[in-house]
Motif scaffolding. Structure first.
Motif, PDB file in Angstrom:
ATOM      1  N   VAL A 126       1.188  -0.970   0.007  1.00 32.06           N
ATOM      2  CA  VAL A 126      -0.019  -0.006   0.015  1.00 32.06           C
ATOM      3  C   VAL A 126       0.594   1.117   0.317  1.00 32.06           C
ATOM      4  O   VAL A 126       1.886   0.899   0.638  1.00 32.06           O
ATOM      5  CB  VAL A 126      -0.953   0.397   1.227  1.00 32.06           C
ATOM      6  CG1 VAL A 126      -2.490  -1.004   1.133  1.00 32.06           C
ATOM      7  CG2 VAL A 126      -0.477  -0.228   2.665  1.00 32.06           C
ATOM      8  N   GLN A 132      -3.212   6.233   0.706  1.00 37.92           N
ATOM      9  CA  GLN A 132      -3.206   4.613   0.250  1.00 37.92           C
ATOM     10  C   GLN A 132      -3.397   4.086   1.811  1.00 37.92           C
ATOM     11  O   GLN A 132      -1.743   3.281   1.948  1.00 37.92           O
ATOM     12  CB  GLN A 132      -3.615   4.062  -0.754  1.00 37.92           C
ATOM     13  CG  GLN A 132      -3.673   2.826  -0.824  1.00 37.92           C
ATOM     14  CD  GLN A 132      -2.510   1.655  -2.256  1.00 37.92           C
ATOM     15  OE1 GLN A 132      -2.002   1.940  -2.319  1.00 37.92           O
ATOM     16  NE2 GLN A 132      -3.859   1.212  -3.437  1.00 37.92           N
ATOM     17  N   ARG A 135      -6.479  -2.168   0.462  1.00 41.63           N
ATOM     18  CA  ARG A 135      -6.618  -1.955  -0.869  1.00 41.63           C
ATOM     19  C   ARG A 135      -7.143  -3.071  -0.840  1.00 41.63           C
ATOM     20  O   ARG A 135      -6.790  -4.466  -0.185  1.00 41.63           O
ATOM     21  CB  ARG A 135      -6.286  -1.447  -1.856  1.00 41.63           C
ATOM     22  CG  ARG A 135      -4.428  -2.193  -2.036  1.00 41.63           C
ATOM     23  CD  ARG A 135      -3.532  -1.373  -3.343  1.00 41.63           C
ATOM     24  NE  ARG A 135      -2.515  -2.477  -3.198  1.00 41.63           N
ATOM     25  CZ  ARG A 135      -2.332  -3.500  -3.812  1.00 41.63           C
ATOM     26  NH1 ARG A 135      -3.079  -4.312  -5.143  1.00 41.63           N
ATOM     27  NH2 ARG A 135      -1.481  -3.973  -4.158  1.00 41.63           N
ATOM     28  N   THR A 136      -7.624  -3.316  -2.300  1.00 43.93           N
ATOM     29  CA  THR A 136      -8.543  -5.052  -2.872  1.00 43.93           C
ATOM     30  C   THR A 136      -6.960  -5.462  -3.544  1.00 43.93           C
ATOM     31  O   THR A 136      -7.194  -4.380  -4.643  1.00 43.93           O
ATOM     32  CB  THR A 136      -9.439  -5.339  -2.885  1.00 43.93           C
ATOM     33  OG1 THR A 136     -10.841  -4.992  -1.615  1.00 43.93           O
ATOM     34  CG2 THR A 136      -9.999  -7.323  -3.291  1.00 43.93           C
ATOM     35  N   ARG A 143      -7.468  -8.647   0.905  1.00 44.50           N
ATOM     36  CA  ARG A 143      -7.183  -6.960   1.003  1.00 44.50           C
ATOM     37  C   ARG A 143      -5.887  -7.272   2.060  1.00 44.50           C
ATOM     38  O   ARG A 143      -5.052  -7.943   2.774  1.00 44.50           O
ATOM     39  CB  ARG A 143      -7.646  -7.356   2.635  1.00 44.50           C
ATOM     40  CG  ARG A 143      -8.629  -5.771   3.044  1.00 44.50           C
ATOM     41  CD  ARG A 143      -9.095  -4.936   1.476  1.00 44.50           C
ATOM     42  NE  ARG A 143      -9.816  -3.578   2.470  1.00 44.50           N
ATOM     43  CZ  ARG A 143      -9.995  -2.605   1.785  1.00 44.50           C
ATOM     44  NH1 ARG A 143     -10.373  -2.922   0.719  1.00 44.50           N
ATOM     45  NH2 ARG A 143     -10.421  -1.447   2.395  1.00 44.50           N
ATOM     46  N   HIS A 145      -2.473  -4.498   3.730  1.00 51.66           N
ATOM     47  CA  HIS A 145      -2.784  -3.296   4.992  1.00 51.66           C
ATOM     48  C   HIS A 145      -1.557  -3.681   5.747  1.00 51.66           C
ATOM     49  O   HIS A 145      -1.325  -4.568   5.829  1.00 51.66           O
ATOM     50  CB  HIS A 145      -4.264  -3.118   5.483  1.00 51.66           C
ATOM     51  CG  HIS A 145      -4.299  -4.245   6.052  1.00 51.66           C
ATOM     52  ND1 HIS A 145      -4.001  -4.852   7.183  1.00 51.66           N
ATOM     53  CD2 HIS A 145      -4.892  -5.337   5.907  1.00 51.66           C
ATOM     54  CE1 HIS A 145      -4.403  -6.068   7.536  1.00 51.66           C
ATOM     55  NE2 HIS A 145      -6.164  -6.252   6.437  1.00 51.66           N
TER      56      HIS A 145
END
Length: 211
Positions: A126, A132, A135-136, A143, A145
């Motif tokens: 990310v 950001q 996010r996918t 997912r 992160h």
């Protein structure tokens, strides 16, 4: 000054299990600004000179605060240690010691992380500099992160603010180990946690603690 409980903190430095599966890596600066020096002038109205309010001290990579690197296995253990910089040569020793080569890495877009991630079959990022934070991934549907690593950082910060109030960079690894122990054993029962008291720990002489 660090507390006399430092040997007990050392006992919380565990066996450093290798992290597998999905592993998040992140770094953070630890420690608050030093308390402003009391000049004895109670009527002084300029907070910027004392370090209050104005906030002239640099943040982020311009700060003098110690830098902590963290890796956490989703659903598993966390490792953390102080590093000298964001460079690959500062991060790589911890990465090699902590993380299984087959693990899937999740990290931010730090250049050193990108280089490290290339050694793994999967690494997803990310971009925090572009705000950001999750996010996918289009290809895998996962997912992405580093929120789990940041949760550990939050635990460490609350420990500092609520218990210690101030910690030295010299002993940051010991405090990080204490927070990691709390993280790793957060679901254990009281009897298991009490077994820590019986764990042997090397004494830490006062001179070594303070010099």
């Amino acid at each position: 000054m660090d507390s006399p409980s430092a040997p007990r903190r050392g006992a919380m430095q565990g066996d450093d299990p290798v992290l597998r599966g999905v592993v998040e890596m992140d770094e953070t600066y630890v420690g608050g600004d030093p308390r402003p020096r009391n000049t004895g002038d109670d009527d002084a109205g300029d907070d910027s000179a004392s370090g209050r309010g104005g906030g002239s001290r640099p943040k982020g990579r311009g700060t003098a605060k110690p830098l902590l690197l963290t890796a956490v296995e989703l659903g598993g253990s966390v490792h953390a240690r102080r590093i000298k910089s964001h460079r690959t040569d500062a991060i790589a020793p911890a990465w090699r010691a902590w993380i299984d080569p087959t693990a899937q890495l999740m990290m931010d877009a730090l250049p050193a992380y990108r280089r490290i991630g290339q050694a793994h079959p999967s690494h997803l990022t990310v971009n925090h500099s572009k705000r950001q934070y999750a996010r996918t991934d289009v290809d895998s549907g996962e997912r992405v992160h580093v929120n789990t690593a940041e949760s550990y950082h939050a635990l460490l910060r609350r420990m500092v603010v609520g218990v210690h109030h101030w910690i030295s960079g010299k002993h940051l690894d010991r405090y990080a180990a204490q927070a990691a122990h709390a993280w790793d054993h957060r679901t254990r029962d009281a009897a298991t946690l009490m077994s820590l008291l019986a764990r042997p720990a090397e004494p830490l002489p006062f001179r070594a603690l303070t010099t």
